[in-house]
Structure formats: C-alpha cells, structure tokens
Design a protein around this motif. Structure first.
Motif, PDB file in Angstrom:
ATOM      1  N   ILE A   1      -7.612   0.819  -1.781  1.00 47.21           N
ATOM      2  CA  ILE A   1      -8.394   0.557  -2.992  1.00 47.21           C
ATOM      3  C   ILE A   1      -9.104   1.826  -3.446  1.00 47.21           C
ATOM      4  O   ILE A   1      -9.087   2.169  -4.637  1.00 47.21           O
ATOM      5  CB  ILE A   1      -9.408  -0.588  -2.758  1.00 47.21           C
ATOM      6  N   ASN A   2      -9.713   2.537  -2.516  1.00 47.14           N
ATOM      7  CA  ASN A   2     -10.416   3.778  -2.865  1.00 47.14           C
ATOM      8  C   ASN A   2      -9.459   4.824  -3.422  1.00 47.14           C
ATOM      9  O   ASN A   2      -9.770   5.512  -4.397  1.00 47.14           O
ATOM     10  CB  ASN A   2     -11.171   4.328  -1.653  1.00 47.14           C
ATOM     11  N   SER A   3      -8.292   4.937  -2.812  1.00 42.70           N
ATOM     12  CA  SER A   3      -7.294   5.894  -3.279  1.00 42.70           C
ATOM     13  C   SER A   3      -6.826   5.553  -4.685  1.00 42.70           C
ATOM     14  O   SER A   3      -6.752   6.417  -5.566  1.00 42.70           O
ATOM     15  CB  SER A   3      -6.105   5.910  -2.307  1.00 42.70           C
ATOM     16  N   MET A   4      -6.513   4.287  -4.923  1.00 47.50           N
ATOM     17  CA  MET A   4      -6.044   3.861  -6.240  1.00 47.50           C
ATOM     18  C   MET A   4      -7.150   3.988  -7.287  1.00 47.50           C
ATOM     19  O   MET A   4      -6.890   4.362  -8.431  1.00 47.50           O
ATOM     20  CB  MET A   4      -5.518   2.424  -6.186  1.00 47.50           C
ATOM     21  N   SER A   5      -8.384   3.707  -6.906  1.00 39.59           N
ATOM     22  CA  SER A   5      -9.510   3.844  -7.829  1.00 39.59           C
ATOM     23  C   SER A   5      -9.682   5.291  -8.251  1.00 39.59           C
ATOM     24  O   SER A   5      -9.926   5.587  -9.427  1.00 39.59           O
ATOM     25  CB  SER A   5     -10.802   3.336  -7.187  1.00 39.59           C
ATOM     26  N   SER A   6      -9.549   6.194  -7.306  1.00 37.97           N
ATOM     27  CA  SER A   6      -9.658   7.622  -7.603  1.00 37.97           C
ATOM     28  C   SER A   6      -8.542   8.069  -8.544  1.00 37.97           C
ATOM     29  O   SER A   6      -8.784   8.799  -9.507  1.00 37.97           O
ATOM     30  CB  SER A   6      -9.609   8.427  -6.308  1.00 37.97           C
ATOM     31  N   ARG A   7      -7.335   7.604  -8.282  1.00 41.16           N
ATOM     32  CA  ARG A   7      -6.202   7.956  -9.149  1.00 41.16           C
ATOM     33  C   ARG A   7      -6.421   7.402 -10.552  1.00 41.16           C
ATOM     34  O   ARG A   7      -6.166   8.080 -11.553  1.00 41.16           O
ATOM     35  CB  ARG A   7      -4.902   7.412  -8.570  1.00 41.16           C
ATOM     36  N   ALA A   8      -6.887   6.157 -10.633  1.00 35.05           N
ATOM     37  CA  ALA A   8      -7.128   5.530 -11.935  1.00 35.05           C
ATOM     38  C   ALA A   8      -8.197   6.295 -12.709  1.00 35.05           C
ATOM     39  O   ALA A   8      -8.061   6.526 -13.921  1.00 35.05           O
ATOM     40  CB  ALA A   8      -7.535   4.073 -11.757  1.00 35.05           C
ATOM     41  N   LYS A   9      -9.247   6.718 -12.012  1.00 29.97           N
ATOM     42  CA  LYS A   9     -10.322   7.476 -12.655  1.00 29.97           C
ATOM     43  C   LYS A   9      -9.774   8.778 -13.224  1.00 29.97           C
ATOM     44  O   LYS A   9     -10.082   9.153 -14.358  1.00 29.97           O
ATOM     45  CB  LYS A   9     -11.443   7.760 -11.653  1.00 29.97           C
ATOM     46  N   ASN A  10      -8.934   9.458 -12.456  1.00 29.74           N
ATOM     47  CA  ASN A  10      -8.341  10.708 -12.929  1.00 29.74           C
ATOM     48  C   ASN A  10      -7.449  10.477 -14.143  1.00 29.74           C
ATOM     49  O   ASN A  10      -7.466  11.253 -15.099  1.00 29.74           O
ATOM     50  CB  ASN A  10      -7.540  11.389 -11.817  1.00 29.74           C
TER      51      ASN A  10
ATOM     52  N   CYS B   1       0.844  -1.192   0.000  1.00 33.68           N
ATOM     53  CA  CYS B   1       0.000   0.000   0.000  1.00 33.68           C
ATOM     54  C   CYS B   1       0.879   1.241   0.000  1.00 33.68           C
ATOM     55  O   CYS B   1       2.050   1.199   0.398  1.00 33.68           O
ATOM     56  CB  CYS B   1      -0.904   0.018   1.231  1.00 33.68           C
TER      57      CYS B   1
END
Length: 105
Positions: free
Chosen positions: A68-77, A46
């Motif tokens: 997971i939430n942090s990585m999902s947000s980065r991926a979305k951006n 992590c």
C-alpha cells in the motif's frame, strides 16, 4: 490466471519475465493488463520493484502495508507529474492566447 501462478511472500516473487513465459504473454504490457484486471476483480496481487522485482501474493499484514505504501508513493508521483503537465499546458495555452491577441491589433 496470473494469481494462480503466484507464490506467497515477497521473497518468493516471480519476475515479470518468468510470468510472461508461464502465461504465454508476448509483452510486459499484456501481463500488466492482466494483473490490472485481476486486481480490479478483487485479487490482491502485490508487486515489488526492488531486487529482481516481480509479483507475489502477500503472506501477512506487513507485506500488505508495504505494498500500500509503495503504491501510494507511486500514485503521488504520478499525480504530481500530471499536475505539472497540466500547469505547463495552461502556460502554453495562455501564451497562444496572448500571441493571438497581439496579432489581432
């Protein structure tokens, strides 16, 4: 290699600079490449960007969900940025085609 040096819990995260020194990596790029390789091999490393940032092993479910939430947000951006870049490229390609059509007359 990197995962063996990490502590459990985000409060015990080791900074990028510390890990680079411990692993003898001359650049951040080499460290992130190694972290990526270990993650691809199934090791859950992590990372956090808040505070001093750094890398750690999760100590509980909550830290995994947060990661997971942090990585999902980065991926979305990242995907949104790619989408807009592709749209812009299509606009440029369309302009070039239109410009070429006008000069052919």
């Amino acid at each position: 290699m990197v995962s063996e040096l990490l502590n459990k819990g985000k409060e015990n995260a080791i900074t990028t600079k510390e890990l680079m020194e411990k692993c003898n990596f001359p650049s951040n790029r080499e460290l992130t490449a190694q972290v990526s390789r270990e993650r691809a091999a199934g090791v859950l490393i992590c990372s956090k960007t808040s505070g001093h940032g750094g890398y750690y092993l999760p100590k509980n479910r909550e830290e995994i969900v947060e990661f997971i939430n942090s990585m999902s947000s980065r991926a979305k951006n990242i995907f949104n940025t790619l989408k807009y870049a592709k749209e812009y490229l299509n606009q440029i390609d369309g302009q070039i085609t239109m410009d070429m059509d006008l000069t052919d007359e």
